[in-house]
Motif scaffolding. Structure first.
Motif, PDB file in Angstrom:
ATOM      1  N   LEU A 207     -27.398  -9.666  14.357  1.00  0.00           N
ATOM      2  CA  LEU A 207     -28.615 -10.144  15.023  1.00  0.00           C
ATOM      3  C   LEU A 207     -28.873 -11.543  14.487  1.00  0.00           C
ATOM      4  CD1 LEU A 207     -30.987  -9.391  16.924  1.00  0.00           C
ATOM      5  CD2 LEU A 207     -32.256  -8.725  14.881  1.00  0.00           C
ATOM      6  N   LEU A 208     -28.702 -12.555  15.330  1.00  0.00           N
ATOM      7  CA  LEU A 208     -28.717 -13.950  14.897  1.00  0.00           C
ATOM      8  C   LEU A 208     -29.902 -14.689  15.496  1.00  0.00           C
ATOM      9  CD1 LEU A 208     -27.297 -16.493  13.634  1.00  0.00           C
ATOM     10  CD2 LEU A 208     -26.102 -16.724  15.818  1.00  0.00           C
ATOM     11  N   VAL A 209     -30.819 -15.122  14.635  1.00  0.00           N
ATOM     12  CA  VAL A 209     -31.884 -16.036  15.060  1.00  0.00           C
ATOM     13  C   VAL A 209     -31.288 -17.434  15.052  1.00  0.00           C
ATOM     14  CG1 VAL A 209     -34.098 -17.053  14.446  1.00  0.00           C
ATOM     15  CG2 VAL A 209     -33.742 -14.594  14.162  1.00  0.00           C
TER      16      VAL A 209
ATOM     17  N   GLY B  11     -26.494   2.386   9.236  1.00  0.00           N
ATOM     18  CA  GLY B  11     -25.561   1.709   8.356  1.00  0.00           C
ATOM     19  C   GLY B  11     -26.243   0.769   7.385  1.00  0.00           C
ATOM     20  N   SER B  12     -25.434   0.121   6.563  1.00  0.00           N
ATOM     21  CA  SER B  12     -25.943  -0.780   5.536  1.00  0.00           C
ATOM     22  C   SER B  12     -26.277  -2.135   6.139  1.00  0.00           C
ATOM     23  CB  SER B  12     -24.909  -0.953   4.427  1.00  0.00           C
ATOM     24  OG  SER B  12     -23.687  -1.417   4.966  1.00  0.00           O
ATOM     25  N   VAL B  13     -27.134  -2.883   5.438  1.00  0.00           N
ATOM     26  CA  VAL B  13     -27.660  -4.151   5.956  1.00  0.00           C
ATOM     27  C   VAL B  13     -27.334  -5.282   4.995  1.00  0.00           C
ATOM     28  CG1 VAL B  13     -29.781  -5.422   6.498  1.00  0.00           C
ATOM     29  CG2 VAL B  13     -29.531  -3.038   7.215  1.00  0.00           C
ATOM     30  N   ALA B  14     -26.970  -6.429   5.559  1.00  0.00           N
ATOM     31  CA  ALA B  14     -26.861  -7.668   4.789  1.00  0.00           C
ATOM     32  C   ALA B  14     -27.784  -8.686   5.440  1.00  0.00           C
ATOM     33  CB  ALA B  14     -25.426  -8.178   4.773  1.00  0.00           C
ATOM     34  N   LEU B  15     -28.525  -9.414   4.613  1.00  0.00           N
ATOM     35  CA  LEU B  15     -29.555 -10.327   5.120  1.00  0.00           C
ATOM     36  C   LEU B  15     -29.258 -11.753   4.691  1.00  0.00           C
ATOM     37  CD1 LEU B  15     -32.454 -10.818   6.353  1.00  0.00           C
ATOM     38  CD2 LEU B  15     -33.320 -10.427   4.028  1.00  0.00           C
TER      39      LEU B  15
ATOM     40  N   LEU C 129     -28.247  -9.345   9.530  1.00  0.00           N
ATOM     41  CA  LEU C 129     -29.458  -9.976  10.039  1.00  0.00           C
ATOM     42  C   LEU C 129     -29.439 -11.421   9.567  1.00  0.00           C
ATOM     43  CD1 LEU C 129     -31.976  -7.093   9.198  1.00  0.00           C
ATOM     44  CD2 LEU C 129     -30.686  -7.458  11.322  1.00  0.00           C
ATOM     45  N   LEU C 130     -29.253 -12.353  10.478  1.00  0.00           N
ATOM     46  CA  LEU C 130     -29.035 -13.755  10.150  1.00  0.00           C
ATOM     47  C   LEU C 130     -30.181 -14.583  10.706  1.00  0.00           C
ATOM     48  CD1 LEU C 130     -25.252 -13.810  11.194  1.00  0.00           C
ATOM     49  CD2 LEU C 130     -26.210 -13.250   8.956  1.00  0.00           C
TER      50      LEU C 130
END
Length: 1515
Positions: free
Chosen positions: A806-808, A689-693, A773-774
């Motif tokens: 996915l949260l750092v 799928g698509s990604v947002a960063l 992706l956070l």
């Protein structure tokens, strides 16, 4: 002269040959249109098509009638000529049909033949009609033919701008113009007329350039060949690569455009050269004509008049050809520049991590702003000269041989003797250019870094340190320029060799140059034709310096770009990503796929920041643990070690995974690995799928709030509002006058870190991607905003609940709601599972959770977030945006770049002259006069020598001695002149202007940098400073040279033919009128050219800063499109400026040709009274004046254009400064000794005319007290810290008002208050005061104040250079002190593991350190600054809770005796403070001990904040 009237010549060369060539051209054109053309389907313009076709057919029928009716009377040649012309016009009619289907303008082929046929037939009719004995009809067939041609040509040449076809075509102005318009550059007349009547606007020059020059088209053309050549190059062996490497990109450029691209430029160059060499031939004929007056058979007067006319036409045609050469070169050069800029931009988006470390921001900017610009500015004017220069030399020497015999070979031997020297000089110039560019790269890089981090530099008081560092690079540049000036001054002896050659040639010829070794006969014909040829020979020789220099510059620039284009790229297969369908449908798609394959999968992953094939010379961002465990002590890394290793995990669709760990363990690197930003050494990565960063340091574009959130997507109002609510931004927008149309400054400079992060979150959320992706987005926000974002956006019930997240994070209290937790330790996943599972294992995470986990809060008691819910400097955003809206329309912050209209004020020349030294400028003028006197003196002396009277008076030896003395004087004066200009004047001016610019910008208040993009500032330090370094002085030299040369020429012509003086006044008026008409538009076009570059460079810098986000979210095509728009604007303005110059060239050189015509006609009519020597001297100078006058107007215009750079530098060099760095008020010894701070009724605003952000603030901080500063959104917390450092001034104080006021106010206020210009200044106009240990800080200089305070900022900033320079740029601490400070900051082990330790090179922006490591470096800086006052501005926002605790412990122990002001959104951070200062809407809401404030419970603002943060439950 009888040849032209010869019937044979006329029929063959005037009629038949042009017709045959035209027929072939017409056939070839039809074939080309059928094969390669594209029909426009816009229809025909009937009122042009039918009349022109009819005129062609009428002309053809008239010729056919002539064949039928007069065939018995016509000769065979006449029959052939008539038939050829008839056939040509029939073919032209056929071609006309196709041209109207394929082209929107008149046919160049047809219109060109119309002009040739009318000229030829006009000459033919003028000589043949008188021979016709009688007329049977009123008009002959040839007269009908001629009339048809004239009518057809008029209609064909008629402008078509108002025709339906052109208006519907959307073509550029150039593509709509016909042949005549392009030859005369009349198509730009509309712009010139508008510029004369009113100031030009940028939109006036839109749609001017051809489509092929547009960035996207130019890139496609060049890249198609480059990528093939690059693939072939990479397939070669190392040895073969070394051979091919130097010429790879040059060969690509040559191959891209082929013969069809280069041949027209070369042909125009050769034709222009040939036409120039016809003038000495015609001069020789005129000399013969003058000599024939004393013979028995004088030539008729008509012959002299024809010769004079031919000189005029030759000069005019040379001018037209030269202008077309310049235009074609400019178009091709602009096309290459656009293509190279496109390659550089796209390459920058694909650079590998290691390549990015090796290429600084300044270097990348220079590739686009300097290197690619060489092809547009000089390459295509320079390179064709390598073809024409040998031709010019051969022609000159051949014609000299005809005049002087074997004596002319002296010139050849001189040229051959100079070749080794010129080769050596070429090598020297190459070395000089490379060193200059290297030094400039380093300077621009440092300047860019400095102004990007100017806030931190000002707060640390490091302006002088950075200024000294820049001065070091600048000194290298000045040394290189000085070396160039000295070499060039010496080279003038070589470039003056034509004088020396003429001396030797005439000397040998006069001595032994005649037949049989006898003395040659010195005649005016020999002298002045030879002088004219020597003058022409001097051009390729004297141009050799510029030729070598410019060619070297082009080669060096091209190789620099090539090196960059061959740099390593990201691994294309690093991540296997399968994109989803259209984003509007992704919400439903995501839900339906939750039970499908995993969203993120990594198997056996091993990743690093450096290519393992090159070793591990530098550590990656998070390779080495910052706080190593007992089991793993960090040592120096001599062997390659991956940053991440043994990475294995998969995440389900729609899951929420938290990544935790200490600073430097690889959390952010894991995010980078998932988006392909790291080297994948082994294993596989798959994303479904698509990604947002969302990056740890939020990336913000200069644009409106809406633009930043939509990020190129179409506005979906319902979804947009949902995103705003989820990101806690709805109330932010309500407080902004322009709501979401309010502009955010460059790099988000006018909003706080937390606000940047929430805009970044909103941008990611609006993309409605499948995977989020956070990277620690919650670290920069208040606790209650943290809770809002978790509940409404990120958490299990938030807007993104169905997305894979996915949260750092360092927020331990959220982990209980995560589906699983991933613990990073030393670059690997040490633990993974749910919170319950990890706690049950009782391993590393358990210890972390046990100490820091938050108590479960009662959600029912959680109060709603009120106000903005933002972080530490929200008030700054609101006020900055409010003030911006007041100054610019529609909520804009960054105003359009200032652009002065009209001609450049001559005060700019005075500024430059003052910088260069008036004495030096005067010496340049004096020495040029002496040079011209020596040159004119040689002309008169040779004239005297050629006359019988002179030859009788002196011997050959005497003549040669005087001639040699004049030549030596000329060469000596020339050398001194260029030494003074290039070594003395140019360097002095360059140093002075740059230093003033740098010094004044470092003294600007922060409000200036809030509203000024860094790109504008860098444009001053690159383009404008470069112009002042190298271009301005050359234009001054050119203007002075032309003025002196023209004055000398007018004196010579007037002495020979005094009647010529009558022509001078009208010519001067004509030149002045054209100049004034031209200058109005050209100045605006030059300014457009300068201004249009800033957005291009700014966008490029912005792209580089956000390259990870751009690549991860797959919006590269949109950013490329934005680059193309800006590049096209820059190219269009540059091309418009060039076309305007050629418009001027044609008109000025036409007037110059009239001077030649006037001088020749006057000489012809004065044959009986003027000697051949006087005429030769007069015409020799007259031919030169054509070039000199045109060059004067161009040089004068170019000088004014270059002075725009001085104007732009002066604009920033004279901006009103902030308060002085040092005042006359003495700083008490050891101040501040106690650290007591007192605010008394203090008020402040960010800029005059804005609302107050601090209002009558009064409180005291006792020595060594620890004060926590808290407050809701817009309370004024960071404003208070800025006020302590005087980053903002007390409201209505002298310096607050001075920064935004005019000189009248300043003088009045100084007079009223009796304030000195550099003494102790007080806040005499009000606004309250701040005292530190009893000293009013308004009386101190900013340097004295800021260097006695310490700060740990929220955004930790590192600069390129060594780690030692980053810790102590003022070089005040010893190595022992540095290591002790590093140890106390928990950095000693980490720094010890780095290659070089304190000498380890930090890359630009500190990208080889994690954000947490950068924060600890800032802590080390604070420890080194032994001051009693420390300000912590969200200092621990970017570190994990464990490191936060260690830092707080360090601060409590190491700063126990210091006064500490702590601004924090983690209430826990300030709970143990001695006192709490609560700010509310810029006022002191409450102030007291924490226990005292908490005792008030609901009546206390602090109590409410502590309750929301969960601190009361812990207590």
């Amino acid at each position: 002269m009888t040849t032209i009237s010869d019937p044979c010549f006329q029929n063959v060369y005037l009629l038949a040959l042009p017709a045959m060539l035209a027929s072939l051209l017409f056939i070839a054109r039809v074939v080309w249109l059928k094969r390669h053309g594209r029909e426009h389907h816009l229809g025909r313009t009937g009122w042009i098509y039918w009349p022109t076709t009819l005129a062609m057919l009428v002309g053809a029928f008239a010729l056919i009638a002539r064949l039928a009716l007069e065939k018995d009377r016509l000769s065979q040649l006449e029959l052939i000529a008539t038939g050829s012309m008839a056939a040509a016009w029939v073919l032209a009619a056929i071609l006309n049909h196709f041209e109207h289907n394929y082209q929107i303008r008149s046919s160049d082929s047809i219109l060109g033949y119309f002009l040739v046929a009318i000229t030829s037939m006009g000459i033919y009719l003028q000589s043949t009609l008188p021979r016709i004995p009688s007329r049977k009809y009123p008009l002959t067939t040839l007269e009908i033919y001629f009339i048809a041609l004239c009518v057809g040509c008029l209609i064909e040449a008629w402008p078509r701008g108002h025709t339906t076809v052109q208006q519907r075509s959307g073509a550029s102005i150039f593509e709509k113009s016909n042949l005549i318009s392009r030859l005369s550059f009349h198509y730009i007349q509309r712009i010139m007329s508008r510029g004369y009547k009113r100031p030009l606007q940028l939109e006036d020059v839109a749609h001017l350039m051809p489509e092929r020059i547009r960035s996207d088209n130019a890139y496609r053309t060049l890249s198609a060949i480059w990528y093939k050549e690059e693939a072939r190059f990479r397939a070669l062996s190392t040895c073969q690569k070394d051979k091919k490497r130097p010429w790879l990109l040059l060969r690509t450029i040559a191959k891209t455009y082929g013969w069809t691209g280069w041949a027209p430029i070369v042909i125009c160059r050769v034709v222009a050269t040939t036409l120039v060499y016809l003038q000495p031939v015609l001069l020789g004929h005129i000399m013969d004509f003058m000599d024939s007056g004393a013979s028995d058979t004088p030539q008729p007067l008509s012959t002299g008049m024809v010769l004079a006319t031919l000189m005029f036409l030759t000069s005019l045609l040379s001018s037209v050809t030269g202008a077309q050469l310049s235009q074609q070169a400019a178009e091709r050069g602009m096309e290459i520049r656009s293509g190279l800029a496109g390659l550089v931009y796209r390459k920058a988006l694909r650079l590998s991590p290691m390549a990015r470390q090796q290429s600084s921001m300044g270097e990348l900017s220079n590739h686009m702003s300097v290197d690619s610009e060489k092809w547009a500015s000089s390459a295509l004017n320079t390179l064709p000269q390598w073809v024409s220069a040998p031709i010019e030399v051969v022609l000159a020497l051949t014609m000299l041989y005809q005049q002087l015999g074997w004596c002319a070979l002296v010139g050849l031997f001189t040229i051959l003797g100079l070749m080794p020297i010129q080769n050596k000089v070429s090598d020297v110039f190459t070395d000089i250019k490379e060193r200059k560019l290297e030094a400039m790269d380093s300077r621009i890089r440092l300047v860019t870094e400095m102004f990007t981090g100017i806030k931190a530099i000002k707060m640390y008081g490091w302006e002088d340190a950075f200024k000294a560092k820049i001065a070091g690079y600048r000194q290298i540049e000045m040394a290189v320029l000085r070396r160039f000036g000295i070499v060039y001054a010496g080279m003038t002896l070589i470039f003056s060799t034509t004088m020396f050659m003429s001396l030797l040639s005439f000397g040998i010829y006069a001595t032994v140059g005649g037949p049989g070794g006898q003395p040659g006969v010195i005649t005016p014909h020999v002298i002045f034709v030879s002088l004219s040829l020597f003058g022409l020979l001097s051009k390729p020789i004297s141009a050799m310096d510029h030729l070598l220099s410019d060619t070297t510059s082009v080669f060096v620039a091209t190789r620099r770009i090539q090196k960059f284009l061959l740099a390593e790229e990201l691994q294309r297969a690093a991540v296997d990503q399968e994109e989803e369908q259209h984003w509007h449908n992704r919400r439903q798609v995501s839900i339906s796929r939750q039970l499908a394959s995993p969203a993120i999968t990594i198997k056996k992953g091993e990743f690093s920041w450096r290519n393992k094939d090159f070793g591990n010379n530098q550590p990656s961002t998070e390779q080495t643990p910052l706080l190593p465990s007992d089991e793993s002590s960090s040592t120096a890394n001599n062997e390659f070690k991956p940053t991440l290793h043994d990475i294995n995990f998969s995440l389900k669709q729609g899951s929420l995974t938290a990544v935790v760990g200490r600073v430097g363990q690889g959390k952010s690197s894991l995010i980078s690995a998932l988006i392909g930003e790291m080297y994948r050494d082994q294993g596989s990565v798959k994303l479904e799928g698509s990604v947002a960063l969302v990056t740890q340091q939020a990336w913000i574009m200069n644009g409106t709030v809406r633009d930043n959130i939509l990020f190129g997507r179409v506005l979906d109002q319902r979804w947009y509002e949902c995103v705003l609510d989820a990101c806690c931004m709805a109330q932010d927008l309500e407080m902004l006058p322009a709501r979401d149309q309010t502009e955010i400054g460059e790099r988000g400079i006018n909003i706080s870190g937390g606000q940047k992060q929430r805009v970044s979150l909103a941008r990611a959320a609006y993309q409605n991607a499948d995977i989020y992706l956070l990277d620690d987005p919650l670290s920069a926000v208040d606790a209650h905003v943290d809770q809002h974002l978790w509940q409404n956006l990120i958490g299990p019930h938030g807007l993104l609940k169905n997305k894979t997240r996915l949260l750092v994070t360092h927020a331990i209290h959220h982990l209980e709601e995560a589906d699983q937790i991933m613990v990073m330790n030393d670059g690997m996943i040490s633990e993974m599972g749910s919170l319950t599972e990890l706690v049950a294992r009782r391993e590393g995470f358990y210890q972390l959770q046990r100490e820091f986990v938050s108590t479960q809060r009662s959600k029912s008691k959680m109060r709603p977030v009120s106000g903005l819910g933002t972080d530490e400097t929200a008030e700054k955003e609101n006020n900055e945006q409010s003030k911006a809206v007041e100054s610019t329309p529609a909520g804009g912050l960054v105003a359009a770049e200032k652009m002065v209209s009209g001609a450049v004020d001559w005060a700019m020349f005075n500024i430059y002259a003052q910088s260069a030294g008036y004495r030096n400028i005067l010496l340049i003028v004096v020495f040029y006069i002496l040079v011209e006197v020596a040159q004119v003196g040689t002309g008169f002396w040779l004239q005297y020598w050629s006359e019988p009277l002179g030859q009788a008076a002196y011997t050959v030896t005497q003549f040669l001695l005087v001639y040699a003395g004049l030549t030596a004087a000329y060469m000596g004066f020339n050398m001194v002149l260029f030494y003074v200009a290039n070594v003395e004047a140019a360097i002095l001016a360059a140093r002075h202007l740059h230093d003033r610019l740098l010094s004044n910008l470092l003294r600007q208040p922060m409000s200036f940098f809030d509203t000024t993009p860094v790109g504008r500032i860098i444009n001053r330090f690159s383009t404008d400073v470069d112009a002042c370094d190298e271009s301005v002085i050359w234009n001054i030299i050119d203007v002075v040279y032309c003025l002196v040369a023209i004055a000398g020429t007018l004196v010579v012509i007037s002495m020979s033919t005094p009647l010529f003086l009558l022509a001078v006044p009208p010519l001067v008026l004509a030149y002045t009128a054209i100049q004034s008409y031209f200058i109005q538009s050209s100045q605006a076009l030059k300014r457009f050219m300068s201004v249009s570059k800033s957005p291009l460079y700014q966008h490029f810098g912005e792209t580089l800063a956000g390259v990870s986000t751009i690549r991860a979210m797959h919006v590269t095509p949109r950013f490329v499109s934005m680059h193309n728009q800006r590049a096209d604007c820059a190219a269009e303005t540059a091309l418009a400026f060039g076309i305007a110059n050629r418009w001027l060239k044609i008109r000025i050189e036409f007037l110059g040709s009239l001077i030649v015509l006037a001088a020749a006609l006057l000489a012809v009519h004065s044959r009986g009274t003027l000697g051949a020597g006087a005429v030769g001297l007069s015409l020799t100078y007259a031919m030169a004046i054509t070039v000199d006058i045109a060059y004067l107007v161009r040089s004068f215009s170019e000088l004014q254009h270059q002075l725009i750079s001085v104007e732009r530098i002066e604009e920033y060099a004279t901006l009103r400064q902030e308060a002085p760095a040092v005042t006359g008020a003495p700083v008490p010894s050891g101040w501040p000794a106690k650290g007591k701070i007192v605010f008394r009724n203090y008020s402040a605003r960010y800029r005059e005319g804005l609302d107050l952000v601090l209002k009558n603030v009064s409180f005291e901080v006792q020595p060594s007290e620890k004060v926590g500063i808290v407050g809701r959104t817009g309370a004024g917390k960071s404003s208070l810290a800025l006020a302590l450092f005087r980053m903002i001034e007390a409201a209505d104080s002298y310096w607050a008002r001075a920064s935004g006021s005019n000189d009248v106010f300043l003088e009045e206020s100084r007079s009223l208050l009796g304030l000195p210009t550099d003494g102790a200044l007080t806040a005499a106009l009000g606004g309250g005061s701040i005292e530190v240990d009893g000293v009013d800080i308004a009386t101190l200089g900013l340097k004295d104040l800021r260097q006695h305070l310490a700060v740990i900022p929220q955004d930790p900033m590192l600069f390129s250079g060594t780690l030692r320079e980053n810790l102590d740029p003022l070089q005040e601490a010893t190595d022992m002190e540095l290591w002790q400070a590093l140890e106390r900051a928990h950095l000693k082990t980490f720094v010890g593991s780095l290659a070089g330790g304190l000498s380890f090179e930090v890359v630009q922006g500190g990208e080889n350190f994690s954000v947490g490591q950068r924060a600890l470096v800032c802590l080390t800086r604070a420890m080194l600054r032994k001051t009693k006052i420390l300000v912590l501005d969200e200092a621990t926002a970017a570190v994990d809770v464990e490191t936060d605790g260690l830092i707080q412990k360090t601060i409590r122990s190491e700063f126990a005796d210091r006064t500490i002001l702590t601004i924090a959104h983690r209430i826990k951070t300030v709970m143990d403070s001695d006192k709490i200062l609560v700010l509310d809407e810029g006022r002191v809401g409450e102030y007291g001990a924490p226990s005292e404030l908490l005792a008030k419970k609901n009546r206390s603002i602090f109590y409410q904040l502590a309750w929301r943060a969960g601190e009361l439950q812990r207590r």
